[in-house]
Design an enzyme around this catalytic site. Structure first.
Site, PDB file in Angstrom:
ATOM      1  N   ASN A   9       0.706  -1.249   0.095  1.00 16.75           N
ATOM      2  CA  ASN A   9       0.001  -0.087  -0.041  1.00 16.75           C
ATOM      3  C   ASN A   9       1.007   1.213   0.085  1.00 16.75           C
ATOM      4  OD1 ASN A   9      -1.850   2.027   0.386  1.00 16.75           O
ATOM      5  ND2 ASN A   9      -2.308   1.358   2.594  1.00 16.75           N
ATOM      6  N   TRP A  10       1.191   2.019  -1.271  1.00 18.64           N
ATOM      7  CA  TRP A  10       2.147   2.883  -1.186  1.00 18.64           C
ATOM      8  C   TRP A  10       1.653   4.070  -0.544  1.00 18.64           C
ATOM      9  CZ3 TRP A  10       4.014   2.408  -7.141  1.00 18.64           C
ATOM     10  CH2 TRP A  10       4.521   1.234  -7.345  1.00 18.64           C
ATOM     11  N   LYS A  11       0.282   4.178  -0.544  1.00 19.28           N
ATOM     12  CA  LYS A  11      -0.262   5.546   0.087  1.00 19.28           C
ATOM     13  C   LYS A  11       0.006   6.686  -1.015  1.00 19.28           C
ATOM     14  CE  LYS A  11      -0.102   3.370   4.574  1.00 19.28           C
ATOM     15  NZ  LYS A  11       0.009   3.645   6.096  1.00 19.28           N
ATOM     16  N   HIS A  97      -9.504   1.826   4.626  1.00 20.82           N
ATOM     17  CA  HIS A  97      -8.149   1.657   5.295  1.00 20.82           C
ATOM     18  C   HIS A  97      -8.503   2.826   6.520  1.00 20.82           C
ATOM     19  CE1 HIS A  97      -4.321   3.198   6.535  1.00 20.82           C
ATOM     20  NE2 HIS A  97      -3.868   1.980   5.840  1.00 20.82           N
ATOM     21  N   GLU A  99      -6.950   5.311   7.544  1.00 23.36           N
ATOM     22  CA  GLU A  99      -6.605   6.710   6.966  1.00 23.36           C
ATOM     23  C   GLU A  99      -7.695   7.122   6.303  1.00 23.36           C
ATOM     24  OE1 GLU A  99      -2.854   5.962   5.216  1.00 23.36           O
ATOM     25  OE2 GLU A  99      -1.982   5.327   7.104  1.00 23.36           O
ATOM     26  N   GLU A 169      -5.687  -4.331  10.583  1.00 27.02           N
ATOM     27  CA  GLU A 169      -4.820  -3.486  10.837  1.00 27.02           C
ATOM     28  C   GLU A 169      -5.086  -2.501  12.069  1.00 27.02           C
ATOM     29  OE1 GLU A 169      -2.665  -2.382   6.840  1.00 27.02           O
ATOM     30  OE2 GLU A 169      -4.281  -0.857   7.134  1.00 27.02           O
ATOM     31  N   GLY A 175       2.449   2.568  10.707  1.00 26.53           N
ATOM     32  CA  GLY A 175       3.312   3.646  10.433  1.00 26.53           C
ATOM     33  C   GLY A 175       4.080   4.308  11.951  1.00 26.53           C
ATOM     34  N   SER A 215       3.188  -1.738  10.437  1.00 33.94           N
ATOM     35  CA  SER A 215       4.571  -2.035  10.766  1.00 33.94           C
ATOM     36  C   SER A 215       5.093  -3.361  10.478  1.00 33.94           C
ATOM     37  CB  SER A 215       4.948  -1.428  12.031  1.00 33.94           C
ATOM     38  OG  SER A 215       4.561  -0.267  12.396  1.00 33.94           O
ATOM     39  N   GLY A 236       2.641  -0.940   4.304  1.00 39.51           N
ATOM     40  CA  GLY A 236       2.826   0.544   3.947  1.00 39.51           C
ATOM     41  C   GLY A 236       4.311   0.547   3.765  1.00 39.51           C
TER      42      GLY A 236
HETATM   43  P1  PGA Z   1       2.678   0.237   7.736  1.00 34.08           P
HETATM   44  O1  PGA Z   1       1.289   0.689   6.964  1.00 34.08           O
HETATM   45  O2  PGA Z   1       3.273  -0.917   7.349  1.00 34.08           O
HETATM   46  O3  PGA Z   1       3.644   1.601   7.305  1.00 34.08           O
HETATM   47  O4  PGA Z   1       2.496   0.595   9.173  1.00 34.08           O
HETATM   48  C1  PGA Z   1       0.366  -0.429   6.751  1.00 34.08           C
HETATM   49  C2  PGA Z   1      -0.901   0.067   6.159  1.00 34.08           C
HETATM   50  O5  PGA Z   1      -1.387   1.201   6.552  1.00 34.08           O
HETATM   51  O6  PGA Z   1      -1.377  -0.659   5.302  1.00 34.08           O
END
Ligand code: PGA
Length: 252
Positions: A9-11, A97, A99, A169, A175, A215, A236
């Protein structure tokens, strides 16, 4: 038997040229790795979908969008519909997600609509759920996750549900460098599989891929993926470097 999947998930990272390069690096590494024990997906920003799908066409790596609209078409300036996503060649869309739920107020009801539109367009859905730190401390995490799944997914037929991958998640692990322990994650994954079994039966539950995200990195992926109900990861930060991402892909 269910598939193992590692999905990036490159965001909101990489320009289009950077994204094409990263996708090509991942694809080459996957090809060079030979037979893998998981499917590999890259989740990319909207402008990247067409060129990344072209660059990866015919290869082993599938492509996901990171979102789609909650309407099928029309006067929704700036939005991207599920049908548009599907027309790029992407096979998946990440929905729900934390976010998007947190920063863009995506509700359980809105996500239900997005799930329906995505599936109607022939996309598979990677559906995220997970609790905040406050909810975990308050002991409501099981209830939060159940509400998210029941409210946005459990209206689906068993056949439609078969097109859904679930990603657990925990928001406090995204993150932050703080990973759920393998036991903490397994506890929730087993709970999710039990919910699916109660709704759709044991066969469907056994076929449902449930990813862990938060993470996840090459150093902790083997322990997480060794758990019976953890079928891979949604990655991520560690998906932004091909070598790190491959360290997770090869963790099975
Ligand atoms: P992260 O993000 O691996 O940077 O913790 C995971 C995600 O939000 O899908």
């Amino acid at each position: 038997m269910r598939k193992n999947i590692v999905a990036g998930n490159w965001k909101m990272n990489t320009t289009v040229p950077e994204g094409i390069k990263l996708a090509q690096e991942v694809s080459q590494a996957v090809k060079a790795a030979g037979e893998l024990k998981c499917d590999v997906i890259v989740g990319v920003p909207f402008p990247h979908l067409v060129p990344v799908c072209q660059a990866l066409s015919g290869g082993p790596v599938a492509v996901a969008a990171e979102n789609c609209a909650d309407h099928d078409k029309g006067a929704y300036t700036g939005e991207v519909s599920a049908a548009m996503v599907a027309s790029t060649g992407a096979q998946y869309v990440i929905l729900g997600h934390s976010e998007r739920r947190g920063y863009y107020n995506e509700s359980i009801e809105m996500l239900k609509t997005k799930v329906d539109l995505a599936l109607a367009s022939g996309l598979r859905v990677i559906f995220c759920c997970g609790e905040s730190l406050e909810e975990r401390k308050a002991g409501t995490h099981f209830e939060v996750i159940k509400n998210e799944l029941v409210g946005s997914l459990f209206h689906l037929s068993a056949e439609a549900f078969g097109q859904v991958v679930i990603a657990y998640e925990p928001i406090w692990a995204i993150g932050t460098g703080e990973t759920a322990t393998a036991d903490q994650a397994e506890e929730i994954h087993a709970f999710i599989r039990q919910l699916v079994a109660e709704k759709y039966g044991a066969v469907v539950a056994n076929d449902t891929t449930i990813l862990y995200g938060g993470s996840c990195k090459p150093s902790n992926a083997p322990e997480l993926f060794a758990k019976p109900d953890i079928d891979g990861g949604l990655i991520g930060g560690a998906s932004l470097k091909a070598a790190d991402f491959m360290g997770i892909v090869t963790a099975f």
